[in-house]
Scaffold this motif. Sequence first.
Motif, PDB file in Angstrom:
ATOM      1  N   PHE A  36     -61.639  -9.950  13.892  1.00 52.37           N
ATOM      2  CA  PHE A  36     -60.445  -9.734  14.446  1.00 52.37           C
ATOM      3  C   PHE A  36     -60.541  -8.984  15.773  1.00 52.37           C
ATOM      4  CE2 PHE A  36     -58.669 -10.459  10.113  1.00 52.37           C
ATOM      5  CZ  PHE A  36     -57.871 -11.457  10.482  1.00 52.37           C
ATOM      6  N   VAL A  37     -61.454  -8.015  15.860  1.00 50.75           N
ATOM      7  CA  VAL A  37     -61.841  -7.447  17.151  1.00 50.75           C
ATOM      8  C   VAL A  37     -62.062  -8.535  18.174  1.00 50.75           C
ATOM      9  CG1 VAL A  37     -63.234  -5.757  18.468  1.00 50.75           C
ATOM     10  CG2 VAL A  37     -62.344  -5.247  16.277  1.00 50.75           C
ATOM     11  N   MET A  38     -63.007  -9.295  18.001  1.00 55.25           N
ATOM     12  CA  MET A  38     -63.194 -10.369  19.044  1.00 55.25           C
ATOM     13  C   MET A  38     -62.475 -11.341  19.276  1.00 55.25           C
ATOM     14  SD  MET A  38     -67.231 -11.477  18.126  1.00 55.25           S
ATOM     15  CE  MET A  38     -67.187 -11.693  16.277  1.00 55.25           C
ATOM     16  N   ALA A  39     -61.500 -11.887  18.183  1.00 61.87           N
ATOM     17  CA  ALA A  39     -60.340 -12.542  18.454  1.00 61.87           C
ATOM     18  C   ALA A  39     -59.474 -12.178  19.496  1.00 61.87           C
ATOM     19  CB  ALA A  39     -59.763 -12.997  17.044  1.00 61.87           C
ATOM     20  N   TYR A  40     -58.934 -10.605  19.160  1.00 59.21           N
ATOM     21  CA  TYR A  40     -58.004 -10.083  19.953  1.00 59.21           C
ATOM     22  C   TYR A  40     -58.734  -9.817  21.410  1.00 59.21           C
ATOM     23  CZ  TYR A  40     -54.469  -8.770  16.521  1.00 59.21           C
ATOM     24  OH  TYR A  40     -53.517  -8.764  15.580  1.00 59.21           O
ATOM     25  N   GLY A  77     -60.563 -16.836  21.574  1.00 59.89           N
ATOM     26  CA  GLY A  77     -60.181 -16.037  20.536  1.00 59.89           C
ATOM     27  C   GLY A  77     -60.566 -16.244  19.318  1.00 59.89           C
ATOM     28  N   PRO A  78     -59.490 -16.851  18.455  1.00 56.38           N
ATOM     29  CA  PRO A  78     -59.678 -17.172  17.152  1.00 56.38           C
ATOM     30  C   PRO A  78     -61.157 -17.954  16.950  1.00 56.38           C
ATOM     31  CG  PRO A  78     -57.713 -17.818  17.721  1.00 56.38           C
ATOM     32  CD  PRO A  78     -58.072 -17.178  18.935  1.00 56.38           C
ATOM     33  N   ALA A  79     -61.174 -19.377  17.573  1.00 54.68           N
ATOM     34  CA  ALA A  79     -62.044 -20.205  17.518  1.00 54.68           C
ATOM     35  C   ALA A  79     -63.404 -19.679  17.981  1.00 54.68           C
ATOM     36  CB  ALA A  79     -61.690 -21.288  18.266  1.00 54.68           C
ATOM     37  N   LEU A  80     -63.790 -18.927  18.779  1.00 55.43           N
ATOM     38  CA  LEU A  80     -64.932 -18.661  19.036  1.00 55.43           C
ATOM     39  C   LEU A  80     -65.476 -17.446  18.105  1.00 55.43           C
ATOM     40  CD1 LEU A  80     -67.465 -18.749  20.753  1.00 55.43           C
ATOM     41  CD2 LEU A  80     -66.441 -17.121  22.483  1.00 55.43           C
ATOM     42  N   ALA A  81     -64.421 -16.518  17.861  1.00 55.21           N
ATOM     43  CA  ALA A  81     -64.708 -15.540  17.016  1.00 55.21           C
ATOM     44  C   ALA A  81     -65.024 -15.938  15.677  1.00 55.21           C
ATOM     45  CB  ALA A  81     -63.485 -14.636  17.032  1.00 55.21           C
ATOM     46  N   GLY A  82     -64.426 -16.973  15.408  1.00 54.91           N
ATOM     47  CA  GLY A  82     -64.595 -17.629  13.757  1.00 54.91           C
ATOM     48  C   GLY A  82     -65.868 -18.178  14.012  1.00 54.91           C
ATOM     49  N   LEU A  83     -66.301 -18.818  14.777  1.00 55.15           N
ATOM     50  CA  LEU A  83     -67.864 -19.718  14.900  1.00 55.15           C
ATOM     51  C   LEU A  83     -68.882 -18.427  15.080  1.00 55.15           C
ATOM     52  CD1 LEU A  83     -66.678 -22.636  17.116  1.00 55.15           C
ATOM     53  CD2 LEU A  83     -67.336 -22.649  14.633  1.00 55.15           C
ATOM     54  N   ARG A 115     -71.408 -24.966   9.848  1.00 52.77           N
ATOM     55  CA  ARG A 115     -71.490 -26.574   9.405  1.00 52.77           C
ATOM     56  C   ARG A 115     -70.209 -26.687   8.181  1.00 52.77           C
ATOM     57  NH1 ARG A 115     -77.008 -26.615  10.581  1.00 52.77           N
ATOM     58  NH2 ARG A 115     -77.489 -26.193   8.341  1.00 52.77           N
ATOM     59  N   ARG A 116     -70.393 -25.571   7.314  1.00 54.16           N
ATOM     60  CA  ARG A 116     -69.505 -25.512   6.252  1.00 54.16           C
ATOM     61  C   ARG A 116     -67.816 -25.593   6.743  1.00 54.16           C
ATOM     62  NH1 ARG A 116     -73.497 -22.737   3.649  1.00 54.16           N
ATOM     63  NH2 ARG A 116     -72.665 -20.493   4.352  1.00 54.16           N
ATOM     64  N   LEU A 117     -67.867 -24.479   7.858  1.00 56.79           N
ATOM     65  CA  LEU A 117     -66.633 -24.280   8.390  1.00 56.79           C
ATOM     66  C   LEU A 117     -66.233 -25.405   8.904  1.00 56.79           C
ATOM     67  CD1 LEU A 117     -65.441 -21.173  10.563  1.00 56.79           C
ATOM     68  CD2 LEU A 117     -64.703 -23.286  10.971  1.00 56.79           C
ATOM     69  N   GLU A 136     -56.729 -22.257  13.887  1.00 54.05           N
ATOM     70  CA  GLU A 136     -56.813 -22.255  12.739  1.00 54.05           C
ATOM     71  C   GLU A 136     -58.414 -22.287  12.509  1.00 54.05           C
ATOM     72  OE1 GLU A 136     -54.810 -21.961  10.348  1.00 54.05           O
ATOM     73  OE2 GLU A 136     -53.039 -22.052  11.792  1.00 54.05           O
ATOM     74  N   ILE A 137     -59.326 -22.548  13.291  1.00 55.18           N
ATOM     75  CA  ILE A 137     -60.823 -22.408  12.816  1.00 55.18           C
ATOM     76  C   ILE A 137     -61.073 -20.909  12.611  1.00 55.18           C
ATOM     77  CG2 ILE A 137     -63.200 -22.513  14.134  1.00 55.18           C
ATOM     78  CD1 ILE A 137     -62.213 -25.054  15.646  1.00 55.18           C
ATOM     79  N   GLY A 138     -60.466 -20.132  13.193  1.00 58.08           N
ATOM     80  CA  GLY A 138     -60.516 -18.578  12.994  1.00 58.08           C
ATOM     81  C   GLY A 138     -59.520 -18.208  11.837  1.00 58.08           C
TER      82      GLY A 138
END
Length: 285
Positions: A11-15, A55-61, A74-76, A144-146
């Motif tokens: 969440f810190v990275m996404a924001y 934001g959410p995509a890069l943070a999630g990956l 890969r699972r994500l 949605e990736i994140g």
Amino acid sequence: MLARRPLVAFFVMAYAFSWIVWAPWTLGQDGAGLLPTRIDPALVGYLNATAILLGPALAGLVMAWVTGGGAGVRRLLARLVRWRVGVRWYVVALVGVPLIMLVGTMVYAGTAPALGALGGPGYLVSYVVTFLLVTVLGGPLFEEIGWRGFALPRMQRSLGPLGASLVLGVLWALWHLPEFLVPSWAASSGGGGLSGIVLFTLTAVTFTVVITWVFNNTRASLLLAVLVHSSIDTFTGTLGAIFPPEAVASAFPYMIGFGVVALVLVVATRGRLGQRRLEESPDAV
């Protein structure tokens, strides 16, 4: 360090990633802030797309890699193409969600939609094209990736499906805070000021409950989460064409529609929101 508190790090990275990119747009409005001139509309679109991607995509990956290495990433991403989930869930995402929005707006406006304004069968072609553009460029695919790809499964483990939906809904809504500095965006999202932000947040929570229910029942399919999100964003434009402007200038119609559906889902599933279906599929996440 990141692996010890993966959700906090996410969440810190996404924001941070998104807010840094949004800064020129939000600070440059109407000659105010640090930038002396208005941001070009074409640049606004680029900044928005970049903010969502970074934001959410890069943070999630990044966090999927930190917590699971290449296999975790890969699972994500594999859940983006998890399409064998049953036809009824496509009906829910592509037809049910617009119907919820339509009924909610009818109740709020107290009037029937002017369907003639859609222009006949050609509307469907236009809607499909808009849907695809919104999905890829408007946010749902990368967001949605994140939100649902990385965060939701982990939040459900500790908070349960209902608690996770409530917290994620609030955090998802507050991620949009810089955009409320832009009058045109605030006006199209339920209004500015504290009351507009609160209403937007409550509405995002109801959205999140519905998406969690679909996500769990489709074995953590990110594809279906993206489709639900895209339906919400795309059909908003249709509502603007068939109802008076004042009826769609508020988030209340969506709050009414999704609020009722979310409440029914919580009661009907006793707050589980399909989590048992998810638990029965060990390969889901």
